[in-house]
Scaffold this motif. Structure first.
Motif, PDB file in Angstrom:
ATOM      1  N   LYS A   4       0.843  -1.203   0.000  1.00 48.36           N
ATOM      2  CA  LYS A   4       0.000   0.000   0.000  1.00 48.36           C
ATOM      3  C   LYS A   4       0.882   1.259   0.000  1.00 48.36           C
ATOM      4  O   LYS A   4       1.938   1.296   0.637  1.00 48.36           O
ATOM      5  CB  LYS A   4      -0.906   0.002   1.235  1.00 48.36           C
ATOM      6  CG  LYS A   4      -1.999  -1.089   1.188  1.00 48.36           C
ATOM      7  CD  LYS A   4      -3.350  -0.460   0.975  1.00 48.36           C
ATOM      8  CE  LYS A   4      -4.558  -1.315   1.316  1.00 48.36           C
ATOM      9  NZ  LYS A   4      -4.733  -2.580   0.641  1.00 48.36           N
ATOM     10  N   ASP A 229      -5.288   0.355  -3.490  1.00 49.07           N
ATOM     11  CA  ASP A 229      -3.930   0.035  -3.029  1.00 49.07           C
ATOM     12  C   ASP A 229      -3.267   1.188  -2.285  1.00 49.07           C
ATOM     13  O   ASP A 229      -2.036   1.245  -2.186  1.00 49.07           O
ATOM     14  CB  ASP A 229      -3.066  -0.350  -4.240  1.00 49.07           C
ATOM     15  CG  ASP A 229      -3.709  -1.482  -5.020  1.00 49.07           C
ATOM     16  OD1 ASP A 229      -4.140  -2.458  -4.390  1.00 49.07           O
ATOM     17  OD2 ASP A 229      -3.804  -1.378  -6.265  1.00 49.07           O
ATOM     18  N   CYS A 250      -4.362   1.212   6.867  1.00 49.81           N
ATOM     19  CA  CYS A 250      -4.087   0.201   5.831  1.00 49.81           C
ATOM     20  C   CYS A 250      -4.013  -1.195   6.450  1.00 49.81           C
ATOM     21  O   CYS A 250      -4.195  -2.185   5.750  1.00 49.81           O
ATOM     22  CB  CYS A 250      -2.746   0.472   5.145  1.00 49.81           C
ATOM     23  SG  CYS A 250      -2.735   1.939   4.114  1.00 49.81           S
TER      24      CYS A 250
END
Ligand code: PEP
Length: 251
Positions: A4, A229, A250
């Motif tokens: 990420k 992402d 994330c």
């Protein structure tokens, strides 16, 4: 597995003093989130300061724009080789503010994308529809057109070393965010377009970020989507606590 990326677009904000403080906090916080890549995008004049503060850390940096030209009589422009002098890893191209306020067409954006790649700088290609386009039901057509300009100029291979940011124009700086379903729908459409262009191209390795009023309160849900992402963050990237909280979401 796509790592990420949380990227902070500072736009035309900052000062030497506030950037020093902001980076100090981000540097401290970043070590607690080693699985997420962080990147910051200062105004050009602060690149030297950012490089000085971030060299040797895991945090990346880049620019909000890049010239399509290598050098010459282009007053006010900054060339890719100059960005290389400051070890920039990324350059944002085609941000909707550049498209709308400075008349950057899909073709200009594609040439900037190519100029960055040629120097080993990863372009972050921003794509996204306006509110009218969403309401007219032409979101996919707009995004396909924006991506096609890059494909036509550089081919599918140019996406191997690039990032795409889906930024619905109606969500940028407005406090309105796409729902996680809306974001996922467009991200998966973008990936499918890369895959369909060439069945051999590893479209599942391209990182696609979401941008548009991402905040700690909505980040977790957006970042949990399978094709999201990371994030391109505007307003919330100017506060280290908020930026780091988004990165933590994330996990
Ligand atoms: C941006 O400008 O790229 C952006 C996403 O801004 P904000 O987060 O402030 O909506």
């Amino acid at each position: 597995m796509r790592c990420k990326l949380i990227a902070g677009n500072w736009k035309m904000n900052g000062s030497v003093e506030c950037i020093r403080g902001l980076l100090e906090e981000i540097r401290k916080g970043a070590v607690t989130i080693p699985s997420v890549e962080l990147a910051v995008f200062p105004p050009f004049v602060y690149l030297g300061l950012v490089e000085q503060q971030l060299s040797g850390t895991a945090i990346s940096w880049g620019t909000q724009n890049i010239s399509e030209y290598a050098s010459g009589p282009y007053t006010g422009e900054v060339a890719g080789q100059m960005l290389r002098d400051f070890n920039c890893q990324y350059a944002i191209v085609g941000h909707s503010e550049r498209r709308a306020l400075y008349g950057e067409s899909d073709q200009i954006v594609a040439r900037k994308f190519a100029a960055a790649l040629e120097l080993g700088i990863k372009p972050i290609l921003c794509v996204g529809e306006t509110l009218e386009e969403r309401e007219e039901g032409v979101t996919e057509r707009v995004i396909e057109r924006q991506i096609r300009a890059v494909l036509d100029l550089g081919g599918i291979g140019s996406f191997s070393d690039a990032v795409i940011a889906y930024e619905p124009v109606w969500a940028i700086g407005t406090g309105k965010t796409a729902t996680s379903e809306q974001a996922q729908e467009v991200h998966s459409f973008i990936r499918s377009k890369l895959a369909v262009h060439d069945m051999m191209f590893p479209a599942d390795q391209v990182r696609i970020l979401y941008g548009g009023s991402m905040k700690p309160a909505n980040a977790r849900e957006l970042l949990a989507m399978p094709d999201v992402d990371g994030g391109l963050i505007g307003g919330a990237s100017l506060e280290a606590k908020e930026f780091l909280a988004i990165a933590k979401a994330c996990g």
